[in-house]
Motif scaffolding. Structure first.
Motif, PDB file in Angstrom:
ATOM      1  N   PRO A  41       0.802  -1.231   0.000  1.00  0.00           N
ATOM      2  CA  PRO A  41       0.000   0.000   0.000  1.00  0.00           C
ATOM      3  C   PRO A  41       0.829   1.271   0.000  1.00  0.00           C
ATOM      4  O   PRO A  41       0.272   2.365  -0.169  1.00  0.00           O
ATOM      5  N   VAL A  42       2.137   1.151   0.132  1.00  0.00           N
ATOM      6  CA  VAL A  42       3.002   2.330   0.008  1.00  0.00           C
ATOM      7  C   VAL A  42       2.947   2.867  -1.413  1.00  0.00           C
ATOM      8  O   VAL A  42       2.929   4.081  -1.635  1.00  0.00           O
ATOM      9  N   LEU A  43       2.901   1.977  -2.397  1.00  0.00           N
ATOM     10  CA  LEU A  43       3.006   2.370  -3.805  1.00  0.00           C
ATOM     11  C   LEU A  43       1.689   2.264  -4.568  1.00  0.00           C
ATOM     12  O   LEU A  43       1.476   3.006  -5.524  1.00  0.00           O
ATOM     13  N   THR A  44       0.824   1.333  -4.186  1.00  0.00           N
ATOM     14  CA  THR A  44      -0.431   1.128  -4.917  1.00  0.00           C
ATOM     15  C   THR A  44      -1.518   0.702  -3.942  1.00  0.00           C
ATOM     16  O   THR A  44      -1.271  -0.135  -3.067  1.00  0.00           O
ATOM     17  N   ARG A  45      -2.716   1.253  -4.119  1.00  0.00           N
ATOM     18  CA  ARG A  45      -3.877   0.844  -3.320  1.00  0.00           C
ATOM     19  C   ARG A  45      -4.943   0.326  -4.287  1.00  0.00           C
ATOM     20  O   ARG A  45      -5.758   1.082  -4.804  1.00  0.00           O
ATOM     21  N   PRO A  46      -4.941  -0.975  -4.550  1.00  0.00           N
ATOM     22  CA  PRO A  46      -5.844  -1.538  -5.569  1.00  0.00           C
ATOM     23  C   PRO A  46      -7.318  -1.258  -5.328  1.00  0.00           C
ATOM     24  O   PRO A  46      -8.080  -1.102  -6.291  1.00  0.00           O
ATOM     25  N   LEU A  47      -7.749  -1.201  -4.069  1.00  0.00           N
ATOM     26  CA  LEU A  47      -9.170  -0.969  -3.806  1.00  0.00           C
ATOM     27  C   LEU A  47      -9.601   0.402  -4.300  1.00  0.00           C
ATOM     28  O   LEU A  47     -10.734   0.570  -4.767  1.00  0.00           O
ATOM     29  N   SER A  48      -8.713   1.378  -4.238  1.00  0.00           N
ATOM     30  CA  SER A  48      -9.047   2.721  -4.720  1.00  0.00           C
ATOM     31  C   SER A  48      -9.118   2.777  -6.243  1.00  0.00           C
ATOM     32  O   SER A  48      -9.665   3.723  -6.812  1.00  0.00           O
ATOM     33  N   LEU A  49      -8.579   1.747  -6.903  1.00  0.00           N
ATOM     34  CA  LEU A  49      -8.601   1.671  -8.364  1.00  0.00           C
ATOM     35  C   LEU A  49      -9.725   0.774  -8.866  1.00  0.00           C
ATOM     36  O   LEU A  49      -9.818   0.520 -10.068  1.00  0.00           O
ATOM     37  N   GLY A  50     -10.556   0.270  -7.951  1.00  0.00           N
ATOM     38  CA  GLY A  50     -11.718  -0.509  -8.362  1.00  0.00           C
ATOM     39  C   GLY A  50     -11.688  -1.973  -7.993  1.00  0.00           C
ATOM     40  O   GLY A  50     -12.682  -2.683  -8.213  1.00  0.00           O
ATOM     41  N   ALA A  51     -10.577  -2.468  -7.432  1.00  0.00           N
ATOM     42  CA  ALA A  51     -10.515  -3.871  -7.043  1.00  0.00           C
ATOM     43  C   ALA A  51     -11.461  -4.132  -5.876  1.00  0.00           C
ATOM     44  O   ALA A  51     -11.769  -3.239  -5.084  1.00  0.00           O
ATOM     45  N   ASP A  52     -11.912  -5.385  -5.772  1.00  0.00           N
ATOM     46  CA  ASP A  52     -12.814  -5.785  -4.692  1.00  0.00           C
ATOM     47  C   ASP A  52     -12.055  -6.408  -3.525  1.00  0.00           C
ATOM     48  O   ASP A  52     -12.498  -6.332  -2.376  1.00  0.00           O
ATOM     49  N   ILE A  53     -10.946  -7.029  -3.850  1.00  0.00           N
ATOM     50  CA  ILE A  53     -10.134  -7.754  -2.867  1.00  0.00           C
ATOM     51  C   ILE A  53      -8.661  -7.442  -3.130  1.00  0.00           C
ATOM     52  O   ILE A  53      -8.241  -7.376  -4.284  1.00  0.00           O
ATOM     53  N   VAL A  54      -7.891  -7.243  -2.069  1.00  0.00           N
ATOM     54  CA  VAL A  54      -6.443  -7.129  -2.217  1.00  0.00           C
ATOM     55  C   VAL A  54      -5.798  -8.136  -1.271  1.00  0.00           C
ATOM     56  O   VAL A  54      -6.190  -8.264  -0.106  1.00  0.00           O
ATOM     57  N   MET A  55      -4.841  -8.881  -1.807  1.00  0.00           N
ATOM     58  CA  MET A  55      -4.177  -9.945  -1.052  1.00  0.00           C
ATOM     59  C   MET A  55      -2.682  -9.639  -0.963  1.00  0.00           C
ATOM     60  O   MET A  55      -2.101  -9.053  -1.875  1.00  0.00           O
ATOM     61  N   HIS A  56      -2.077 -10.025   0.167  1.00  0.00           N
ATOM     62  CA  HIS A  56      -0.633  -9.894   0.335  1.00  0.00           C
ATOM     63  C   HIS A  56      -0.046 -11.188   0.881  1.00  0.00           C
ATOM     64  O   HIS A  56      -0.609 -11.796   1.800  1.00  0.00           O
ATOM     65  N   SER A  57       1.069 -11.597   0.310  1.00  0.00           N
ATOM     66  CA  SER A  57       1.940 -12.517   1.038  1.00  0.00           C
ATOM     67  C   SER A  57       2.695 -11.630   2.020  1.00  0.00           C
ATOM     68  O   SER A  57       3.735 -11.054   1.690  1.00  0.00           O
TER      69      SER A  57
END
Length: 382
Positions: free
Chosen positions: A181-197
């Motif tokens: 989330p330092v560089l990209t926030r997928p939810l703000s771009l329309g994604a429904d789910i964001v996953m991290h290892s």
């Protein structure tokens, strides 16, 4: 009240203090079970520690705030987190995933997920038309992206993919392990789910195996993911959850330092006589550079790959001669790692045999350059 910026949210772990003791650092709660009230209720909200351990709260809620989501669930690994998203689907559901993605998850989709009943197609997610052609309206239930994608660092368009997926009645899930989330926030771009290892950058110290899933909304699909989390038992240990919240306190300075160092190394190795090609989204000549400029804010990540003149033999020999870089699998830690990916992934891997994957740590960038440059020179002499 001052609205806290993401850097402050991460560094302060939401600014919480232990009410009982005044401790600045959140405690660990090793208890596996909780006391029931005399009238047989659980007013404090916790029954059993499998998915309700209080140690999970700070890490999960910090990440929810950083991603701009509704809720976060913690898992025992990145694979467990990713699997939970797919297992929340029903047999017969259609899934579209990119051809370039984390090899272990791709193998799971080709193996277990397909045998379980998911219908999986892999598409060139970098080609919006090809991606759109792979999605079947009404039948496709989930589109999966990983961006930048390991280990070629392909950048996929989250916003455009979200629009296509939603128009077809599908959800979009994004593996944002490398971007963070330092560089990209997928939810703000329309994604429904964001996953991290979260084993990687979120923890950042190579001492905890853990995964996370954050949702944009608390809907039925999210409830099913939470059920998978609890009933499959794929949750982290107490120590791992605590180490995750510890690691996220330094997330912003680590990722920014690593991104700056990776940019420097990518530029310098692009002119190195022992290197045939550098793969890094921050290079103007990289295919996804313009998209990365729009989608990644403040840097292009701490991961890059180099293709070595002399092929597989020279690449393996280069890795054998480093001293500061460490020959190890994983990424996102404070130490710099080097790996010959094709050897790890096996004969079906799409990774070129001359490729070395580099995870840039916190060492002095000149030392990292000198060490790898010397190893490239030694490899050429063999």
């Amino acid at each position: 009240m001052i609205k806290k910026r993401p850097e402050t949210v991460a560094a302060s772990a939401l600014g919480r203090e232990d009410e009982a003791t005044g401790a600045l650092i959140p405690p660990l709660y090793p208890s596996t079970t909780y006391i029931r009230d005399p009238d047989n209720l659980y007013r404090r909200g916790r029954v059993y520690s499998r998915a309700q351990n209080a140690t999970f709260d700070t890490a999960a809620e910090t990440l929810t705030a950083l991603e701009g989501g509704a809720e976060t669930a913690l898992f025992g690994s990145g694979m467990a987190a990713a699997n939970a998203v797919f297992l929340a689907l029903a047999p017969g559901d259609h899934v579209v995933a990119p051809r370039v993605m984390y090899w272990a998850l791709r193998a799971w989709l080709e193996g277990f997920a397909s045998r379980w009943g998911l219908l999986v197609d892999f598409a060139d997610a970098g080609d919006i038309d090809a991606l759109k052609a792979a999605i079947v309206p009404g039948r496709t239930k989930l589109v999966w992206l990983e961006t930048p994608a390991n280990p070629l660092w392909t950048v996929y368009d989250i916003a455009a993919t979200a629009e296509i997926a939603h128009a077809a009645g599908a959800r979009l899930a994004v593996d944002s392990t490398v971007a963070t989330p330092v560089l990209t926030r997928p939810l703000s771009l329309g994604a429904d789910i964001v996953m991290h290892s979260a084993t990687k950058y979120l923890n950042g110290h190579s001492d905890a195996v853990i995964g996370t899933v954050t949702t944009a909304r608390q809907d039925d699909f999210w409830a099913t993911i939470k059920t998978v989390q609890s009933q499959n038992g794929g949750v982290p240990g107490t120590l791992e959850a605590w180490l995750l919240q510890r690691g996220m306190r330094t997330l912003f300075p680590r990722v920014r330092w690593q991104s700056a160092s990776a940019q420097t190394l990518a530029e310098r190795f692009s002119a190195h006589p022992g290197v045939a090609e550098v793969l890094y989204p921050g290079l103007p000549g990289f295919k996804g550079h313009e998209l990365a400029q729009r989608q990644m804010q403040g840097g292009f990540g701490g991961m890059l790959s180099i293709r070595v003149h002399g092929g597989e033999r020279a690449a393996i020999a280069t890795a054998a001669h480093v001293s500061i870089w460490k020959r190890a699998t994983s990424l996102g830690g404070v130490e710099s790692l080097i790996e010959h990916r094709a050897s790890i992934e096996g004969p079906r891997s799409p990774v070129p045999a001359d490729l070395l994957r580099l995870s840039v740590g916190l060492e002095a960038v000149d030392d990292l350059y000198d060490d790898l440059s010397e190893a490239l020179a030694q490899a050429r002499e063999i």
